[in-house]
Design an enzyme around this catalytic site. Structure first.
Site, PDB file in Angstrom:
ATOM      1  N   ARG A 124       0.817  -1.231   0.000  1.00 39.28           N
ATOM      2  CA  ARG A 124       0.000   0.000   0.000  1.00 39.28           C
ATOM      3  C   ARG A 124       0.844   1.271   0.000  1.00 39.28           C
ATOM      4  O   ARG A 124       0.392   2.333   0.419  1.00 39.28           O
ATOM      5  CB  ARG A 124      -0.968   0.027   1.186  1.00 39.28           C
ATOM      6  CG  ARG A 124      -1.950  -1.115   1.176  1.00 39.28           C
ATOM      7  CD  ARG A 124      -3.093  -0.841   2.120  1.00 39.28           C
ATOM      8  NE  ARG A 124      -4.015  -1.956   2.114  1.00 39.28           N
ATOM      9  CZ  ARG A 124      -3.888  -3.043   2.862  1.00 39.28           C
ATOM     10  NH1 ARG A 124      -2.874  -3.152   3.690  1.00 39.28           N
ATOM     11  NH2 ARG A 124      -4.758  -4.015   2.788  1.00 39.28           N
ATOM     12  N   GLU A 239      -4.709  17.051 -11.596  1.00 45.66           N
ATOM     13  CA  GLU A 239      -5.233  17.467 -12.901  1.00 45.66           C
ATOM     14  C   GLU A 239      -6.746  17.700 -12.900  1.00 45.66           C
ATOM     15  O   GLU A 239      -7.478  17.144 -13.713  1.00 45.66           O
ATOM     16  CB  GLU A 239      -4.838  16.445 -13.978  1.00 45.66           C
ATOM     17  CG  GLU A 239      -4.858  17.057 -15.369  1.00 45.66           C
ATOM     18  CD  GLU A 239      -4.166  16.185 -16.406  1.00 45.66           C
ATOM     19  OE1 GLU A 239      -3.030  15.750 -16.167  1.00 45.66           O
ATOM     20  OE2 GLU A 239      -4.779  15.962 -17.457  1.00 45.66           O
TER      21      GLU A 239
END
Ligand SMILES: NC(=O)c1ccc[n+]([C@@H]2O[C@H](COP(=O)([O-])OP(=O)(O)OC[C@H]3O[C@@H](n4cnc5c(N)ncnc54)[C@H](O)[C@@H]3O)[C@@H](O)[C@H]2O)c1
Length: 362
Positions: A124, A239
Site C-alpha cells: 500500500r 489534474e
C-alpha cells in the site's frame, strides 16, 4: 547544486525536492540518507541503463550503508505493463522488503512510471525516489507523481498519483543518450516556454546550439522546465484544472501516435507535430496571431524536430481524437495558445476541429 521544491499544498509531508547537479549520480546514497532512509533499498533499472551508470549508483548507495537489491526490467515501452510490475512485486516479496524500504527508479520515463506504480501499490505504498536518465524523464515524467503502466487497450490506463520523496537529476548522464532521444525531450522543454514563460521561450530560441548537447544552456533549460512543472503540479496535483495546460499539443500528438501504431514517432516527436497543429488551430480560431504559430514551428524545426506528418490523413487523426477525447454536447476541450507564454482551455465545436484538420492534414 540547484534545488527546486515541489510544494504540495496542505500536504507538507508529501512535498519534495528536485536536486539538479552535474555528477549528482554519485550522491544518491548520501541523499537518501539525508531523507531519513536507511537499511535496505531496491534499485529498479533496465540492462542498458545499468550498464551505463547503474554501478555508480549502486556504489553510492552501498557507500552510504544501503544493502541494495537490484531489479532489472526489460528495456522498452512494451515492457511498461502489469506483467513486468508483477515481476518486480515478486522480487520485493521474495526478498521480504518492508514498508519503510525505499525504491530507487534509475532510467527513463518507462522505468520511472512502472517503478512509481510499484512503489504506490507494494504494501500500500513505500517511499521511492526518481533518478531520471533521459531528457524527457528529467524535464517531465520524474516530476509530478503520475505513475502507471499501459494496458493492451491503451497507454497509461492503469496508474496512480504517487509522489516521490525526491528527484535526483544529473544532466551529465544525458551524454550517452541517443541524439534523437535528446531532441524528443526538447519538445517538452519548448512546451514549457509556450504554456508559461515567454522569456524562457526566447532563451531557447537564442540557444538552439547549446541545447543539442550537455552544455550550460541545456542544464538551464532542465532547471527552468522543472521549476515550471513543479509550480503547475503544486497548484493542481491531480489534474482537476490548471495541470491540463501541460497537455498543450498532446491531443493531436496522441492521435498521431495512435494512428501510426506508437512505433513511427517518438512521443516527443509527436508532441512537436501536435504543438504545431495546436498553435495553428489557435490561430485559426482567432485565439492567437499567426506569428505565434510561426514562432513555435520555427523553434521546433531549428531544434531538428518534425513539424508535420504529411502521410497522415485527417479522417484518421480525427477518428483517433474522438476515441481519445470526451465529446460533451458536440464539444471537445483543447489547450490553445493565446501568445507565447500563455495558454487557455477552450471547448471547441467538433465541426470546427474537423474543418481545421481537413485543411491542415489532407
Ligand atoms: N509520468 C509522467 O508524468 C510522464 C510524462 C511523460 C511521459 N511519460 C512516460 O515516459 C515514457 C517515455 O520515457 P522516455 O522517453 O524516457 O523513454 P524510455 O524510458 O523508453 O527511454 C528511452 C531509451 O533511452 C534509454 N536510456 C535511458 N537513459 C539513457 C542514458 N542515459 N543513455 C543512453 N540511453 C538511455 C532507455 O533504455 C530507452 O532505450 C512513456 O512511457 C511515457 O508514457 C510519463
Amino acid at each position: 547544486m540547484r534545488t527546486i521544491n515541489v510544494e504540495l499544498e496542505q500536504r507538507q509531508e508529501r512535498s519534495y525536492p528536485i536536486y539538479i547537479e552535474r555528477g549528482i549520480l554519485d550522491e544518491v546514497g548520501p541523499g537518501l540518507g539525508r531523507l531519513g532512509l536507511k537499511g535496505r533499498c531496491a534499485l529498479v533499472t533496465n540492462p542498458l541503463v545499468r550498464s551505463i551508470c547503474g554501478e555508480r549508483v549502486i556504489k553510492s548507495l552501498e557507500g552510504a550503508g544501503f544493502d541494495v537489491l537490484t531489479v532489472e526490467v526489460k528495456d522498452g515501452e512494451q515492457y511498461k505493463i502489469l506483467a513486468e510490475a508483477s515481476m518486480i512485486y515478486d522480487r520485493l516479496i521474495e526478498e521480504k522488503l518492508e514498508r519503510s524500504t525505499p525504491i530507487v527508479a534509475l532510467g527513463g520515463g518507462v522505468i520511472g512510471d512502472i517503478t512509481g506504480f510499484v512503489a504506490a501499490t507494494y504494501l500500500r505504498g513505500v517511499p521511492y525516489v526518481q533518478v531520471p536518465t533521459t531528457l524527457l524523464a528529467q524535464v517531465d515524467s520524474s516530476v509530478g507523481g503520475k505513475t502507471g503502466v499501459n494496458h493492451p487497450r491503451g497507454k497509461n490506463l492503469i496508474g496512480a498519483f504517487y509522489q516521490p520523496r525526491a528527484v535526483f537529476i544529473d544532466p551529465d548522464v544525458l551524454k550517452t543518450l541517443d541524439k534523437s532521444e535528446l531532441r524528443a525531450g526538447l519538445a517538452e522543454v519548448v512546451k514549457y516556454g509556450v504554456i508559461w514563460d515567454e522569456g524562457f521561450f526566447r532563451f531557447l530560441e537564442e540557444n538552439t546550439q547549446g541545447l543539442s548537447a550537455v552544455e550550460d544552456a541545456l542544464v538551464r533549460a532542465i532547471e527552468r522546465s522543472c521549476e515550471i512543472k513543479a509550480h503547475v503540479v503544486k497548484e493542481d496535483e491531480t489534474e482537476k484544472g490548471l495541470r491540463s495546460i501541460l497537455n498543450f499539443g498532446h491531443t493531436f500528438a496522441h492521435a498521431i501516435e495512435a494512428v501510426t501504431g506508437y512505433t513511427r514517432y517518438k512521443h516527443g516527436e509527436a508532441v512537436s507535430m501536435g504543438m504545431v497543429l495546436a498553435a495553428s488551430f489557435s490561430a485559426r480560431l482567432g485565439v492567437c496571431e499567426e506569428t505565434v504559430a510561426d514562432r513555435i514551428e520555427n523553434l521546433l524545426k531549428t531544434l531538428g524536430l518534425p513539424v508535420e506528418a504529411p502521410e497522415l490523413r485527417y479522417e484518421a487523426i480525427l477518428g483517433a481524437m474522438l476515441v481519445d477525447k470526451k465529446v460533451l454536447s458536440g464539444r471537445m476541450r483543447f489547450v490553445l495558445a493565446k501568445k507565447i507564454g500563455d495558454v487557455v482551455l477552450r471547448d471547441v465545436q467538433r465541426e470546427e476541429v474537423e474543418a481545421f484538420l481537413r485543411k491542415a492534414a489532407r
